[in-house]
Structures are given as C-alpha cells and as structure tokens.
Enzyme design. Structure first.
Site, PDB file in Angstrom:
ATOM      1  N   HIS A  62     115.148 -48.954  33.704  1.00  0.00           N
ATOM      2  CA  HIS A  62     114.784 -49.351  32.349  1.00  0.00           C
ATOM      3  C   HIS A  62     113.651 -48.493  31.787  1.00  0.00           C
ATOM      4  CE1 HIS A  62     116.086 -53.548  33.924  1.00  0.00           C
ATOM      5  NE2 HIS A  62     117.119 -52.916  33.411  1.00  0.00           N
ATOM      6  N   LYS A  72     103.507 -48.864  33.403  1.00  0.00           N
ATOM      7  CA  LYS A  72     103.545 -50.074  34.229  1.00  0.00           C
ATOM      8  C   LYS A  72     102.754 -49.859  35.510  1.00  0.00           C
ATOM      9  CE  LYS A  72     108.244 -51.143  32.707  1.00  0.00           C
ATOM     10  NZ  LYS A  72     109.655 -51.288  33.135  1.00  0.00           N
ATOM     11  N   TYR A 132     104.244 -56.995  37.543  1.00  0.00           N
ATOM     12  CA  TYR A 132     103.776 -55.751  36.949  1.00  0.00           C
ATOM     13  C   TYR A 132     103.062 -55.972  35.632  1.00  0.00           C
ATOM     14  CZ  TYR A 132     108.291 -55.891  34.410  1.00  0.00           C
ATOM     15  OH  TYR A 132     109.375 -56.255  33.647  1.00  0.00           O
ATOM     16  N   ASP A 170     122.860 -54.323  33.045  1.00  0.00           N
ATOM     17  CA  ASP A 170     122.453 -53.086  33.720  1.00  0.00           C
ATOM     18  C   ASP A 170     123.658 -52.278  34.200  1.00  0.00           C
ATOM     19  OD1 ASP A 170     119.815 -53.665  33.254  1.00  0.00           O
ATOM     20  OD2 ASP A 170     119.293 -54.055  35.346  1.00  0.00           O
TER      21      ASP A 170
END
Length: 184
Positions: A62, A72, A132, A170
C-alpha cells in the site's frame, strides 16, 4: 536506540536498547528527538494504526499519492511478521527495489518507511499484532497499491503461495508497471 539506514536511502531499521531485570524488561519504543537526529529529518506523526492478523495474512503493498503520502514507523506488539518496503521514488537509484525485515515482539525491531515507498507485511507466526505511526492522515481517494506477487519486484514472502491470505481488495491491485504510471 540503534538506527541504521538500509540499502534503500531514507528507510531505517531501529533497534531499541532493552533493559532486563528480575521483573522483566523496559525499553523506549520512541523518542522523537533521538529519532529525528538519527534519520536527519523532522517527522510529525499524526495517526496511530493497529491490526491483528492470522498466520499467512498479507497486507499490502500500500501507499498514498501526492500530498497525502505517508511515512510510517512500524513495529510488532505480538508475533512475527516479514515487513516489506518498496522504493517508488522514480528519481532514486533503488527505484523498484525492496527490502524485507523480520519484525517481532521478541526482537522489538522497528522500521521507518519514508514517503515515496510502498509498504506491506505478512504474518509469519500463528498471529500478530502490528502497530504503526503515520505522519499524514489516511485519505481514501489517494490510496493506491501494487499486487503482492508482482513479477518485476519478485518479493520473497517466506511462505508458500497456498499459505498466503490476501483480501479481495489487495488481490485486485495492479502490477508495479501499471501502478507507477500514476506516480509523479
């Protein structure tokens, strides 16, 4: 805190200093001043996310486009994952390359994935709890991705294809070649 840059410029692996005694252990999981000093840039995290996954669950690859791109700082609270960052910066010497780092509750490593990278992970243990920080808010309209089994990137996810569990969303992501057409 030990912070080392990977072969992908701007992407770092972080290992905390862990203090053990008869009660257990303690470590500093994040220190903004130390973090920014060692990575050489200012990062303001604005959103924390967390997911729980079963063995074989693959989330990714992603990224967010344009002004909604995200850096991140990722880590595992329980279990073990293979964490992957793909360099999507067209002007980078490592454009299209990836790194994979095993993150676990046991090793307590973290990875900083800067803006301009795709990101994904797969759970290698029976379950994992993944957390995260992001430096930008999620924006659905700018969300993009690359199919996990892209033929040009050739990521080794360390599990057999029959063990990998991917969401319908996905599983419909485009190839690297198609996804990069949208990148600036």
């Amino acid at each position: 805190m030990k912070i080392e840059e990977t072969k992908l410029k701007g992407c770092f692996v972080i290992e905390p200093e862990i203090f053990h005694d008869e009660r257990g252990h303690f470590f500093e999981s994040f220190n903004q001043k130390e973090f920014e000093k060692k990575i050489g840039q200012k990062v303001d995290f604005v959103q924390d996310n967390q997911s729980f996954s079963k063995k074989g669950v693959l989330r990714g690859i992603h990224f967010q486009m344009g002004k909604y791109a995200q850096a991140k700082l990722v880590r595992v609270l329980s279990g073990k994952v293979l964490d992957v960052a793909v360099d999507l910066r067209k002007d980078s010497k490592t454009f299209g390359e990836y790194i994979a780092v095993e993150l676990s509750a046991e090793n307590k490593k973290q990875m900083f994935v800067p803006r301009g990278f795709g990101h994904g992970f797969i759970t290698l243990s029976e379950t994992s709890e993944f957390a995260y920080k992001c430096d930008n808010f999620y924006q659905k309209e700018s969300e993009r991705g690359i199919i996990y089994n892209d033929k040009s990137i050739k990521i080794d996810w360390q599990l057999a294809e029959s063990e990998i569990i991917v969401s319908q969303k996905d599983n419909q992501l485009p190839s690297f070649d198609v996804a990069i057409l949208e990148l600036n």
